[in-house]
Design a protein around this motif. Sequence first.
Motif: not given
Length: 345
Positions: A187-200
């Motif tokens: 299950r993937l998202r179409k919204e390109a702004d839902s990225v995960n950059t929590t890793y420093g």
Amino acid sequence: MIRHDVQLQKLNTFGLPSVAESYLPLTDVSQLRGDAFKSTPALVLGSGSNLLLRDSVPGLTVHVLLGGVEELGPGGADAGAKKVGKGDVLLRVGGGVDWNQLVRYTLDRGLSGMENLVLIPGTVGASPVQNIGAYGAEVANVIAAVHVWEYGHGARTLSPEACDFGYRDSRFKREPGRFLITGVDFRLRKEADSVNTTYGAINTELARLQVEKPTPADVALAVTNIRRSKLPDWFFLGNSGSFFKNPVVELSVLEKIRETHPGAPSYAIDPAHVKLPAGWLIDRSGLKGAREGPVGTYAKQALVMVNHGGATGADILAFSERVQRAVREKFGVGLEREVRLVPEE
Ligand SMILES: Cc1cc2nc3c(=O)[nH]c(=O)nc-3n(C[C@H](O)[C@H](O)[C@H](O)COP(=O)(O)OP(=O)(O)OC[C@H]3O[C@@H](n4cnc5c(N)ncnc54)[C@H](O)[C@@H]3O)c2cc1C
């Protein structure tokens, strides 16, 4: 068609010589109904990137080569799969599809969810086995359902909850031989702004690339750059990525280590437990870049064991046990293998 005495050296990323007593390339699910599948195979093989193979694999090795990527409409997942929300895209993918090619496929379509897992070697069918993870993400986050062949029963679809995912862990890892994963729904998202950059390190790399509002493709590029700078290319230097898991220990163990190593790194798990970077423990045990004959640890990342050429599974196993002993003596911490030893001891 089953073949006998098949050399697996080119089918594992360590490049270890190992002869499969019997070998079956699985290209169609219907083959699973044949006589060869009345008993459990000794090894279900993907790309061989998380295996430590000994000289021979007695019994049947099944090489999963099931292809196919299909986009399912809303509600297309089998019973047991998570519901498809608005803005979600559901992909059904064959177990033999190359993981990195799938990530590229999703990026080309502007889908988010897999970008942090770019460049991990292996097949789609193996991805749930150790719940592959990197850079703050793990595959369990995007799995909607896992399609399996259960020996003794037949075809089944498992919900994510039924897979019992953990850190580099799942029921598939704990019950080797029970299931063959024929395909996975993501299950993937179409919204390109839902990225995960929590890793420093991702943020540092994105800043270097002067990206302010990262898309999934930007995050994938950042992760690609970081991985290329840290990990050896198995094609040139045989390896299986991280050889050990990062150990989870009680807080008191970290406190004791910090008496002698005040800057010892750790990641909080819960109020009573922390995860210690195994690479740091090996490095501080004096074994970063160490070499014994054809085997060693990688000079830039001690958690990666490498085959400098001509090593056997026994060589790597013996060296890895030396590393485990050294870390136990220095820090009192046990390291558990992440790679699967085949056959088991
Ligand atoms: C350079 C390098 C970097 C890596 N980086 C990472 C990383 O960042 N994160 C990470 O999590 N892993 C990493 N790995 C480990 C490896 O890429 C993953 O574990 C990958 O999912 C293994 O896929 P595979 O197809 O090669 O599986 P194999 O090595 O062939 O098999 C691994 C295990 O899965 C089982 N298996 C394989 N296919 C199936 C199937 N279809 N059904 C049931 N069981 C199956 C096997 O029996 C075995 O127990 C790295 C490895 C390398 C070489």
